[in-house]
Write a protein that holds these residues in place. Structure first.
Motif, mmCIF file in Angstrom:
data_model
loop_
_atom_site.group_PDB
_atom_site.id
_atom_site.type_symbol
_atom_site.label_atom_id
_atom_site.label_comp_id
_atom_site.label_asym_id
_atom_site.label_seq_id
_atom_site.Cartn_x
_atom_site.Cartn_y
_atom_site.Cartn_z
ATOM 1 N N ASN A 98 0.790 -1.243 0.000
ATOM 2 C CA ASN A 98 0.000 0.000 0.000
ATOM 3 C C ASN A 98 0.819 1.288 0.000
ATOM 4 O O ASN A 98 0.277 2.358 0.261
ATOM 5 N N TRP A 158 -7.005 -3.224 4.305
ATOM 6 C CA TRP A 158 -5.821 -3.036 3.471
ATOM 7 C C TRP A 158 -4.778 -2.100 4.074
ATOM 8 O O TRP A 158 -3.644 -2.078 3.618
ATOM 9 N N SER A 184 -7.280 -8.343 2.360
ATOM 10 C CA SER A 184 -7.822 -7.608 1.229
ATOM 11 C C SER A 184 -7.048 -7.949 -0.032
ATOM 12 O O SER A 184 -5.819 -8.100 -0.013
ATOM 13 N N THR A 187 -4.069 -5.645 -0.781
ATOM 14 C CA THR A 187 -2.775 -5.738 -0.083
ATOM 15 C C THR A 187 -2.508 -7.191 0.310
ATOM 16 O O THR A 187 -2.616 -7.555 1.484
#
Length: 488
Positions: A98, A158, A184, A187
């Motif tokens: 991320n 995430w 998620s 990620t």
């Protein structure tokens, strides 16, 4: 912009019963937030894959719950050691997941190690219950047992995948449960290395399973009859759906949701320390993409103008850019949808009378390809406005003026959220009064750390229910049985 790393991304797979699977019901194309370019394909679990993972965890539960507590403790402590030894790899994966800046990525790994080590230390010291005497029980001997639920369904968001794993999985395993986790699809990388190290630590196949996926996988996991408790980190809207599904079978659920945390700055505080810490916590931790961050800054009116100017100057000085570079403070936000949401809220806040101090526009130039939004400070924010009431989940700080302690408290408690709160003051009595009066699950005074392993972390209201951290976080993964022996 070069965001390359010497560490190759691991292939993303489903991890079911100790086996890696690359086939699901679909594929998600992972986008690197720093570049806006695809860098991996993520297989998505569907209902069938979820069912396989849950059954694998269910089969493993009988053996894992019977494993001596000392053996479980040894394995979890080994896991903590392995995660620490792989700090560089986890940091690289966090950046790929991320776009978190490297300094924050390293700090996140260190925090995760402490959470794993903390619950590893509890595994052979579990609170097993209490004994009631024959006299007090009317002639019978009684005791209580604390027993693991079985399969725990864990759904993580995430923004901090490794920390979410560390806050949920070690406590559940220490208590004797098994886990199916749905990270998620945005990620997926950190969970891959975590699963590898789970196995290397000696934790048997099936005790921990990973099923990347979207809403279909999440719903199947929540509704599966062999999943005995659900623990979820994410937003209130998804939490409502999970809670509704669990209510059909009265399945317990632990919810760690959003926040709109207030940070109260009084005139008698150490203002230099308060300004630096408050600004960094608003922007330097995951570019503002975390639930417990102090995103509402409440400043006493006698110092308001000077403090706003100081915070604005600090925020403007933070380097935004390539998360690989060691002096970067703020990396990108997660995706284009986040950019659109953040920018629209900033624009509406200005239309509603908020004053833009710094930031407020997506970054272009060398950063145009990624999802970069600068630290954005808005002053003179109405306490009842959208910006003060709704979670932005991005690098935006709302500053609000207050006159006295009573007004500060009313503003701080004036949201639907109740996760964290912060106080800066030189008056110890005031700190004690406000710590008790703030309607939040956690209060930090004068820069104290938040969300640490040894203290319970959880909220009220729209911030959820239950706790992660501390003994309370361990007790979330037991149910209580009462046993009595008569004289017959």
């Amino acid at each position: 912009m070069d965001t390359s790393t010497d560490f190759a991304l691991p292939p993303v797979t489903l991890r079911i019963g100790g086996q890696a699977r690359s086939v699901g019901v679909g594929i998600h194309e992972h986008i690197n937030p720093a570049t806006g370019q695809p860098d991996a394909l993520v297989p998505l679990a569907g209902a069938a894959e979820v069912d396989e993972a849950v059954h694998a965890a269910h089969r493993a539960f009988t053996h894992w719950r019977a494993t001596p507590a000392g053996t479980r403790a040894k394995a979890l402590l080994k896991l903590a050691q392995l995660v620490e030894e792989h700090t560089e790899e986890f940091a690289a994966l966090a950046i790929a997941d991320n776009g978190i800046a490297r300094a924050s990525a390293n700090a996140t790994v260190a925090a995760a190690v402490e959470w794993i080590r903390y619950y590893g230390g509890w595994a052979d010291k579990l609170p097993l219950g209490r004994i009631t005497s024959a006299v007090g029980a009317g002639g019978s001997f009684g005791h209580t047992l604390r027993q693991p639920y079985g399969v725990i369904g864990a759904i993580i968001t995430w923004n901090a995948p490794l920390m979410s794993l560390a806050m949920k999985v070690p406590a559940a395993l220490a208590a004797g449960n098994t886990v199916v986790v749905k990270p998620s699809e945005l990620t997926p990388f950190s969970a891959m290395l975590f699963a590898d190290l789970i196995s290397e630590a000696g934790i048997p196949a099936g005790v921990f399973n990973v099923i990347p996926g979207g809403a279909e996988a999440g719903a199947a996991l929540v509704e599966h009859p062999l999943v005995k408790k659900v623990t979820f980190t994410g937003g209130p809207e998804t939490a409502r759906k999970i809670t509704s599904a669990c209510a059909q079978t009265f399945k317990p659920v632990l919810l760690e949701l959003g926040g709109k945390s207030a940070n109260l700055i009084f005139a008698d505080a150490d203002l230099e320390a308060a300004a630096m810490h408050s600004t960094y916590m608003a922007f330097g931790v995951m570019s503002g993409q975390a639930c417990a961050l102090p995103t509402r800054l409440l400043v006493q009116e006698s110092i308001y103008d000077a403090f706003v100017a100081k915070v604005g100057a600090i925020a403007a000085s933070f380097k935004v850019g390539n998360p690989q570079e060691p002096d970067t403070i703020c990396g990108p936000v997660i995706n284009q949808g986040a950019i659109d949401r953040i920018d629209s809220m900033v624009k509406r806040a200005q239309e509603q009378g908020a004053r833009l101090v710094t930031g407020g526009q997506r970054l272009e130039g060398d950063l145009a390809g990624g999802f970069y939004y600068p630290p954005t400070v808005l002053a003179d924010v109405n306490p009842d406005s959208e910006l003060a009431q709704k979670e932005v989940f991005g690098p935006v700080l709302a500053i609000i003026r207050f006159s006295d302690e009573a007004e500060a408290l009313a503003i701080a408690n004036g949201t639907d959220y109740g996760l964290s709160g912060s106080i800066w003051t030189g008056d110890a009595r005031r700190a004690i009064r406000l710590a008790e009066a703030l309607e939040t699950g956690e209060v930090a005074v004068n820069g104290a750390a938040i969300a640490v392993a040894e203290r319970p972390f959880g909220g009220i209201g729209h911030s959820g229910n239950g706790n992660e951290g501390g003994l309370e976080g361990l007790e979330e993964f037991f149910w209580t049985k009462s046993v009595a022996y008569g004289n017959g």
